[in-house]
Motif scaffolding. Structure first.
Motif, PDB file in Angstrom:
ATOM      1  N   SER A  67      16.220  -4.119   0.829  1.00  0.00           N
ATOM      2  CA  SER A  67      15.310  -4.577   1.883  1.00  0.00           C
ATOM      3  C   SER A  67      13.853  -4.371   1.479  1.00  0.00           C
ATOM      4  CB  SER A  67      15.615  -3.877   3.205  1.00  0.00           C
ATOM      5  OG  SER A  67      15.405  -2.487   3.105  1.00  0.00           O
ATOM      6  N   VAL A  68      13.560  -3.297   0.751  1.00  0.00           N
ATOM      7  CA  VAL A  68      12.187  -3.096   0.267  1.00  0.00           C
ATOM      8  C   VAL A  68      11.839  -4.186  -0.751  1.00  0.00           C
ATOM      9  CG1 VAL A  68      10.700  -1.566  -1.093  1.00  0.00           C
ATOM     10  CG2 VAL A  68      12.116  -0.624   0.745  1.00  0.00           C
ATOM     11  N   TYR A  69      12.792  -4.534  -1.585  1.00  0.00           N
ATOM     12  CA  TYR A  69      12.582  -5.662  -2.511  1.00  0.00           C
ATOM     13  C   TYR A  69      12.170  -6.915  -1.735  1.00  0.00           C
ATOM     14  CZ  TYR A  69      14.018  -9.471  -5.703  1.00  0.00           C
ATOM     15  OH  TYR A  69      14.069 -10.615  -6.470  1.00  0.00           O
ATOM     16  N   GLY A  70      12.833  -7.153  -0.603  1.00  0.00           N
ATOM     17  CA  GLY A  70      12.496  -8.322   0.206  1.00  0.00           C
ATOM     18  C   GLY A  70      11.104  -8.258   0.806  1.00  0.00           C
ATOM     19  N   LEU A  71      10.614  -7.049   1.094  1.00  0.00           N
ATOM     20  CA  LEU A  71       9.274  -6.909   1.659  1.00  0.00           C
ATOM     21  C   LEU A  71       8.176  -7.294   0.669  1.00  0.00           C
ATOM     22  CD1 LEU A  71       9.575  -3.508   3.593  1.00  0.00           C
ATOM     23  CD2 LEU A  71       9.672  -5.821   4.536  1.00  0.00           C
ATOM     24  N   LEU A  72       8.526  -7.383  -0.607  1.00  0.00           N
ATOM     25  CA  LEU A  72       7.535  -7.687  -1.650  1.00  0.00           C
ATOM     26  C   LEU A  72       7.524  -9.160  -2.036  1.00  0.00           C
ATOM     27  CD1 LEU A  72       8.268  -4.604  -3.952  1.00  0.00           C
ATOM     28  CD2 LEU A  72       6.465  -4.816  -2.225  1.00  0.00           C
ATOM     29  N   VAL A  73       8.184  -9.995  -1.247  1.00  0.00           N
ATOM     30  CA  VAL A  73       8.339 -11.396  -1.633  1.00  0.00           C
ATOM     31  C   VAL A  73       7.006 -12.099  -1.804  1.00  0.00           C
ATOM     32  CG1 VAL A  73       8.549 -12.224   0.760  1.00  0.00           C
ATOM     33  CG2 VAL A  73       9.623 -13.504  -1.107  1.00  0.00           C
ATOM     34  N   HIS A  74       5.978 -11.681  -1.051  1.00  0.00           N
ATOM     35  CA  HIS A  74       4.672 -12.352  -1.156  1.00  0.00           C
ATOM     36  C   HIS A  74       3.848 -11.826  -2.340  1.00  0.00           C
ATOM     37  CE1 HIS A  74       3.762  -8.598   0.802  1.00  0.00           C
ATOM     38  NE2 HIS A  74       2.470  -8.832   0.752  1.00  0.00           N
ATOM     39  N   ARG A  75       4.396 -10.837  -3.046  1.00  0.00           N
ATOM     40  CA  ARG A  75       3.752 -10.317  -4.261  1.00  0.00           C
ATOM     41  C   ARG A  75       4.754 -10.398  -5.420  1.00  0.00           C
ATOM     42  NH1 ARG A  75      -0.624  -6.880  -4.196  1.00  0.00           N
ATOM     43  NH2 ARG A  75      -0.295  -6.959  -6.459  1.00  0.00           N
ATOM     44  N   PRO A  76       4.891 -11.579  -6.015  1.00  0.00           N
ATOM     45  CA  PRO A  76       5.892 -11.761  -7.081  1.00  0.00           C
ATOM     46  C   PRO A  76       5.741 -10.780  -8.241  1.00  0.00           C
ATOM     47  CG  PRO A  76       4.998 -13.877  -6.377  1.00  0.00           C
ATOM     48  CD  PRO A  76       4.168 -12.829  -5.716  1.00  0.00           C
ATOM     49  N   ASP A  77       4.511 -10.382  -8.532  1.00  0.00           N
ATOM     50  CA  ASP A  77       4.313  -9.439  -9.631  1.00  0.00           C
ATOM     51  C   ASP A  77       4.971  -8.096  -9.341  1.00  0.00           C
ATOM     52  OD1 ASP A  77       2.413  -9.197  -7.530  1.00  0.00           O
ATOM     53  OD2 ASP A  77       1.040  -8.065  -8.808  1.00  0.00           O
ATOM     54  N   LEU A  78       4.793  -7.592  -8.127  1.00  0.00           N
ATOM     55  CA  LEU A  78       5.390  -6.313  -7.749  1.00  0.00           C
ATOM     56  C   LEU A  78       6.902  -6.440  -7.578  1.00  0.00           C
ATOM     57  CD1 LEU A  78       2.760  -5.014  -5.163  1.00  0.00           C
ATOM     58  CD2 LEU A  78       3.011  -4.368  -7.576  1.00  0.00           C
ATOM     59  N   GLN A  79       7.334  -7.557  -7.024  1.00  0.00           N
ATOM     60  CA  GLN A  79       8.768  -7.744  -6.835  1.00  0.00           C
ATOM     61  C   GLN A  79       9.491  -7.808  -8.181  1.00  0.00           C
ATOM     62  OE1 GLN A  79      10.448 -11.475  -5.155  1.00  0.00           O
ATOM     63  NE2 GLN A  79      11.175 -10.183  -3.461  1.00  0.00           N
ATOM     64  N   SER A  80       8.852  -8.457  -9.145  1.00  0.00           N
ATOM     65  CA  SER A  80       9.456  -8.552 -10.474  1.00  0.00           C
ATOM     66  C   SER A  80       9.549  -7.196 -11.161  1.00  0.00           C
ATOM     67  CB  SER A  80       8.627  -9.518 -11.335  1.00  0.00           C
ATOM     68  OG  SER A  80       9.140  -9.601 -12.637  1.00  0.00           O
ATOM     69  N   ALA A  81       8.536  -6.340 -10.943  1.00  0.00           N
ATOM     70  CA  ALA A  81       8.519  -5.021 -11.585  1.00  0.00           C
ATOM     71  C   ALA A  81       9.391  -3.999 -10.870  1.00  0.00           C
ATOM     72  CB  ALA A  81       7.081  -4.505 -11.655  1.00  0.00           C
ATOM     73  N   TYR A  82       9.762  -4.271  -9.629  1.00  0.00           N
ATOM     74  CA  TYR A  82      10.462  -3.298  -8.781  1.00  0.00           C
ATOM     75  C   TYR A  82      11.780  -2.809  -9.390  1.00  0.00           C
ATOM     76  CZ  TYR A  82      12.796  -1.644  -4.467  1.00  0.00           C
ATOM     77  OH  TYR A  82      13.479  -0.924  -3.526  1.00  0.00           O
ATOM     78  N   PRO A  83      12.674  -3.699  -9.872  1.00  0.00           N
ATOM     79  CA  PRO A  83      13.927  -3.187 -10.454  1.00  0.00           C
ATOM     80  C   PRO A  83      13.687  -2.272 -11.644  1.00  0.00           C
ATOM     81  CG  PRO A  83      14.125  -5.534  -9.985  1.00  0.00           C
ATOM     82  CD  PRO A  83      12.681  -5.181  -9.823  1.00  0.00           C
ATOM     83  N   GLY A  84      12.666  -2.558 -12.424  1.00  0.00           N
ATOM     84  CA  GLY A  84      12.361  -1.702 -13.565  1.00  0.00           C
ATOM     85  C   GLY A  84      11.943  -0.305 -13.145  1.00  0.00           C
ATOM     86  N   HIS A  85      11.174  -0.216 -12.060  1.00  0.00           N
ATOM     87  CA  HIS A  85      10.795   1.110 -11.552  1.00  0.00           C
ATOM     88  C   HIS A  85      12.036   1.897 -11.121  1.00  0.00           C
ATOM     89  CE1 HIS A  85       6.533   0.434 -11.783  1.00  0.00           C
ATOM     90  NE2 HIS A  85       6.558  -0.589 -10.922  1.00  0.00           N
ATOM     91  N   LEU A  86      12.961   1.199 -10.463  1.00  0.00           N
ATOM     92  CA  LEU A  86      14.185   1.871 -10.031  1.00  0.00           C
ATOM     93  C   LEU A  86      15.018   2.328 -11.223  1.00  0.00           C
ATOM     94  CD1 LEU A  86      15.348  -0.451  -7.090  1.00  0.00           C
ATOM     95  CD2 LEU A  86      13.881   1.567  -6.982  1.00  0.00           C
TER      96      LEU A  86
ATOM     97  N   ARG B  38       0.825  -1.209   0.000  1.00  0.00           N
ATOM     98  CA  ARG B  38       0.000   0.000   0.000  1.00  0.00           C
ATOM     99  C   ARG B  38       0.865   1.267   0.000  1.00  0.00           C
ATOM    100  NH1 ARG B  38      -2.546  -3.094   4.026  1.00  0.00           N
ATOM    101  NH2 ARG B  38      -1.949  -1.648   5.704  1.00  0.00           N
ATOM    102  N   HIS B  39       2.076   1.159   0.520  1.00  0.00           N
ATOM    103  CA  HIS B  39       2.958   2.318   0.607  1.00  0.00           C
ATOM    104  C   HIS B  39       4.031   2.314  -0.484  1.00  0.00           C
ATOM    105  CE1 HIS B  39       1.901   4.105   4.636  1.00  0.00           C
ATOM    106  NE2 HIS B  39       1.219   2.984   4.672  1.00  0.00           N
ATOM    107  N   LEU B  40       3.916   1.424  -1.451  1.00  0.00           N
ATOM    108  CA  LEU B  40       5.005   1.255  -2.409  1.00  0.00           C
ATOM    109  C   LEU B  40       5.275   2.524  -3.217  1.00  0.00           C
ATOM    110  CD1 LEU B  40       7.106  -0.617  -3.564  1.00  0.00           C
ATOM    111  CD2 LEU B  40       5.388  -1.505  -5.154  1.00  0.00           C
ATOM    112  N   ASP B  41       4.235   3.237  -3.607  1.00  0.00           N
ATOM    113  CA  ASP B  41       4.449   4.448  -4.410  1.00  0.00           C
ATOM    114  C   ASP B  41       5.306   5.463  -3.654  1.00  0.00           C
ATOM    115  OD1 ASP B  41       3.030   3.430  -6.509  1.00  0.00           O
ATOM    116  OD2 ASP B  41       1.174   4.519  -6.066  1.00  0.00           O
ATOM    117  N   ARG B  42       4.985   5.670  -2.365  1.00  0.00           N
ATOM    118  CA  ARG B  42       5.775   6.634  -1.603  1.00  0.00           C
ATOM    119  C   ARG B  42       7.183   6.115  -1.344  1.00  0.00           C
ATOM    120  NH1 ARG B  42       5.242   9.183   4.519  1.00  0.00           N
ATOM    121  NH2 ARG B  42       6.737  10.867   4.131  1.00  0.00           N
ATOM    122  N   LEU B  43       7.311   4.813  -1.088  1.00  0.00           N
ATOM    123  CA  LEU B  43       8.641   4.239  -0.913  1.00  0.00           C
ATOM    124  C   LEU B  43       9.502   4.494  -2.143  1.00  0.00           C
ATOM    125  CD1 LEU B  43       7.723   0.794   0.707  1.00  0.00           C
ATOM    126  CD2 LEU B  43       9.052   2.617   1.802  1.00  0.00           C
ATOM    127  N   LEU B  44       8.945   4.256  -3.319  1.00  0.00           N
ATOM    128  CA  LEU B  44       9.702   4.475  -4.550  1.00  0.00           C
ATOM    129  C   LEU B  44      10.059   5.946  -4.726  1.00  0.00           C
ATOM    130  CD1 LEU B  44       7.749   2.068  -6.920  1.00  0.00           C
ATOM    131  CD2 LEU B  44      10.161   1.893  -6.323  1.00  0.00           C
TER     132      LEU B  44
END
Length: 283
Positions: free
Chosen positions: A238-257, A199-205
């Motif tokens: 560590s934020v990448y690790g927090l997304l482990v239960h959401r593989p879709d978001l974890q997979s997209a995370y490096p691309g956002h960065l 829920r806080h991913l947008d602000r984290l990014l």
């Protein structure tokens, strides 16, 4: 003599025949280390010297070694004395490991350690937090503490208590302006609400990819038993690790960065994004 530690009493103590928790560290080594720490002055002090004294911490399920209660008054005196210099934080960390591991030590020693919780040095206050006697003490410290690094350590300590007051502090800190404190609150809250980081991913990014905010993550987050603080780059992982239960978001995370690094020209962010993408592809 540069410190208030009673060196004459230290020299008069009979160390032969006393035991430490490790056969390779004789008790006669303890006064030599204490002398070295006492003699360095406020601008000296080697934190690695303190590591030699971890032989005073009892092994789990084992009795307190006989050298420990003898050495403890000297450890407390050194930790409390500004003349001990840079070793005060590591000495306090040693006490924070030793005293909880040895509940049968006299209560007067615990009472003498409590002033370290409000010491003028933030490094000492951070290290002393495990000495807080109860969650109420931690809450009281939270209300008066102003140093961001100590507040962050306090936040994580409070989160471990799982009390109503701690949950209120976490909720409050999720609106915090300081980026590192906010990210810490997300991490601490994820233990009881795994979807909160989602829920806080947008602000984290936003916070983690803003080059102007990168310095505000420095010298703030000091995990226990780690030689230095975490950086923004550590937190990207560590934020990448927090997304482990959401593989879709974890997979997209490096691309956002990586996209953010392209927009801002942040080469440090780009390097971590590439490493995260390779890690994810190989996992």
């Amino acid at each position: 003599m540069t410190t208030e530690i009673p060196l004459t009493e230290l020299d008069a103590t009979r160390w032969e025949g006393l035991e430490t928790a490790h056969w390779s560290s004789p008790a006669t080594m303890v006064p030599r280390v204490l002398h070295r720490l006492a003699a360095v002055g406020p601008d000296g002090g080697r934190p690695e010297d303190c590591e030699l004294l971890y032989c005073l911490i009892p092994e789990p399920g084992r009795p307190v070694p006989s050298a420990t209660p003898v050495a403890l008054p000297f450890l407390l005196a050194l930790a409390a004395d500004p003349a001990t210099g840079a070793a005060r934080g590591p000495l306090t960390a040693l006490l924070a490991r030793l005293l909880p591991a040895a509940p049968d030590l006299p209560e007067r020693h615990r009472s003498r350690a409590l002033p370290l919780l409000t010491d003028p040095d933030p490094a000492v206050r951070r290290a002393a937090l495990p000495l807080a006697p109860d969650p109420g003490c931690l809450l009281g410290l939270w209300r008066t503490e102003t140093d961001p690094s100590v507040r962050l350590s306090l936040l994580l300590a409070l989160a471990g208590t799982a009390t109503t007051g701690a949950r209120a502090v976490l909720a409050e800190t999720l609106t915090e302006d300081h980026p590192a404190l906010y990210v810490a609150a997300v991490h601490a809250s994820a233990g009881h609400d795994p979807d909160l980081p989602v829920r806080h991913l947008d602000r984290l990014l936003t916070l983690l990819t803003d080059p102007a905010l990168r310095p505000r993550f420095d010298d703030v987050w000091y995990p226990a038993h780690r030689p230095g603080p975490l950086t923004r780059e550590h937190l990207l992982w560590s934020v990448y690790g927090l997304l482990v239960h959401r593989p879709d978001l974890q997979s997209a995370y490096p691309g956002h960065l990586l996209a953010a690094a392209d927009r801002t020209g942040d080469e440090a962010l780009r390097r971590e994004a590439v490493l995260l993408a390779r890690h994810h592809g190989g996992s």
